[in-house]
Design a protein around this motif. Structure first.
Motif, PDB file in Angstrom:
ATOM      1  N   TYR A 151       0.857  -1.186   0.000  1.00 43.60           N
ATOM      2  CA  TYR A 151       0.000   0.000   0.000  1.00 43.60           C
ATOM      3  C   TYR A 151       0.893   1.236   0.000  1.00 43.60           C
ATOM      4  O   TYR A 151       1.671   1.453   0.930  1.00 43.60           O
ATOM      5  CB  TYR A 151      -0.912   0.011   1.233  1.00 43.60           C
ATOM      6  CG  TYR A 151      -1.766   1.250   1.350  1.00 43.60           C
ATOM      7  CD1 TYR A 151      -2.930   1.386   0.608  1.00 43.60           C
ATOM      8  CD2 TYR A 151      -1.409   2.295   2.207  1.00 43.60           C
ATOM      9  CE1 TYR A 151      -3.722   2.526   0.708  1.00 43.60           C
ATOM     10  CE2 TYR A 151      -2.193   3.437   2.313  1.00 43.60           C
ATOM     11  CZ  TYR A 151      -3.346   3.546   1.564  1.00 43.60           C
ATOM     12  OH  TYR A 151      -4.118   4.674   1.667  1.00 43.60           O
ATOM     13  N   ARG A 152       0.809   2.001  -1.061  1.00 41.29           N
ATOM     14  CA  ARG A 152       1.620   3.223  -1.202  1.00 41.29           C
ATOM     15  C   ARG A 152       3.098   2.946  -0.939  1.00 41.29           C
ATOM     16  O   ARG A 152       3.757   3.607  -0.135  1.00 41.29           O
ATOM     17  CB  ARG A 152       1.095   4.324  -0.288  1.00 41.29           C
ATOM     18  CG  ARG A 152      -0.315   4.788  -0.637  1.00 41.29           C
ATOM     19  CD  ARG A 152      -0.738   5.988   0.191  1.00 41.29           C
ATOM     20  NE  ARG A 152      -2.102   6.417  -0.142  1.00 41.29           N
ATOM     21  CZ  ARG A 152      -2.714   7.454   0.414  1.00 41.29           C
ATOM     22  NH1 ARG A 152      -2.075   8.173   1.348  1.00 41.29           N
ATOM     23  NH2 ARG A 152      -3.938   7.773   0.072  1.00 41.29           N
ATOM     24  N   ASN A 153       3.602   1.909  -1.611  1.00 43.13           N
ATOM     25  CA  ASN A 153       5.018   1.519  -1.544  1.00 43.13           C
ATOM     26  C   ASN A 153       5.454   1.033  -0.161  1.00 43.13           C
ATOM     27  O   ASN A 153       6.641   1.084   0.165  1.00 43.13           O
ATOM     28  CB  ASN A 153       5.930   2.672  -1.986  1.00 43.13           C
ATOM     29  CG  ASN A 153       5.718   3.037  -3.446  1.00 43.13           C
ATOM     30  OD1 ASN A 153       5.568   2.155  -4.279  1.00 43.13           O
ATOM     31  ND2 ASN A 153       5.681   4.320  -3.745  1.00 43.13           N
ATOM     32  N   GLY A 182      -3.968   7.823   5.298  1.00 41.89           N
ATOM     33  CA  GLY A 182      -4.624   7.405   4.056  1.00 41.89           C
ATOM     34  C   GLY A 182      -5.404   6.118   4.224  1.00 41.89           C
ATOM     35  O   GLY A 182      -6.506   5.964   3.680  1.00 41.89           O
ATOM     36  N   ASN A 187       1.128   7.044   5.981  1.00 46.56           N
ATOM     37  CA  ASN A 187       0.296   6.091   5.262  1.00 46.56           C
ATOM     38  C   ASN A 187      -0.943   5.706   6.063  1.00 46.56           C
ATOM     39  O   ASN A 187      -1.988   5.383   5.489  1.00 46.56           O
ATOM     40  CB  ASN A 187       1.084   4.819   4.920  1.00 46.56           C
ATOM     41  CG  ASN A 187       1.861   4.953   3.628  1.00 46.56           C
ATOM     42  OD1 ASN A 187       1.584   5.842   2.821  1.00 46.56           O
ATOM     43  ND2 ASN A 187       2.830   4.095   3.420  1.00 46.56           N
TER      44      ASN A 187
END
Length: 204
Positions: A97-99, A139, A136
């Motif tokens: 998730y998001r790197n 988010g 993160n």
């Protein structure tokens, strides 16, 4: 024995060694050239992967900076080569998730894929209270509230190519499958299956 005779024998030995070395070198060059020609004629292609579906069993970002998830992913792998087989020596699947990796790695058992064969794998990937970077986690909390999330199913591993009786060395393979999941008003605690049929990017 004279000095001239000694020098003559040394010169003969040097010539013999040079010829042996040159013969070995030529033999190795011929073998390498043969392999390159066969490789060019066969034109090996990397396997293709498709993410068929994702089942979400849990997605809970309730504890600050920790995430608990449980997914089952169905992956279809196809060997496009008509004369080359593929050994999958090691494949590790996880969710990103998001790197940032947000699940543990799940190993897919080693296997061999013959010419033009298609295999289907359905590994479970999960994580219990996995630490998430604070930027993160914000988010993740928003995605959980809205019921929409974009994750990437990643597979890292090693493969070998088989041409006749020849088997190549190991190569790294990287597979990336984006998965946009929208569970709407349904509870994240419910098991929800999403048919995606999403092509994955593959690099070897």
């Amino acid at each position: 024995m004279s000095v001239k005779e000694c020098e003559h024998h040394k010169g003969c030995r040097r010539k013999i060694f040079r010829r042996i070395f040159a013969g070995i070198l030529i033999f190795l060059l011929i073998v390498l050239l043969t392999i390159l020609i066969i490789w060019a004629v066969l034109k090996p292609s990397k396997p293709s992967f498709t993410l068929q579906d994702v089942t979400v069993y849990a997605f809970n970002a309730t504890v600050p900076n920790f995430l608990t998830t449980s997914f089952q992913v169905t992956l279809l792998s196809r060997n496009p080569n008509g004369r080359i087989g593929i050994y999958y020596d090691r494949l590790d699947t996880y969710v990103d998730y998001r790197n940032q990796q947000v699940t543990y790695r799940t190993a897919i058992p080693p296997s061999y894929q013959g010419h033009k064969e298609v295999d289907v794998w359905s590994p479970f990937v999960y994580g219990n209270n996995v630490p998430v970077a604070p930027y993160n986690f914000v988010g993740l909390s928003q995605d959980q509230s809205s019921g929409n999330i974009l994750v990437t199913i990643k597979i890292d591993g090693r493969v070998r190519w088989k041409v006749g009786t020849f088997v190549s060395g190991r190569y790294h393979i990287y597979i990336r499958c984006p998965a946009y999941i929208n569970w709407g008003s349904q509870s994240s605690a419910s098991a929800v299956k999403y048919q995606l049929v999403q092509r994955c990017s593959v690099s070897v």
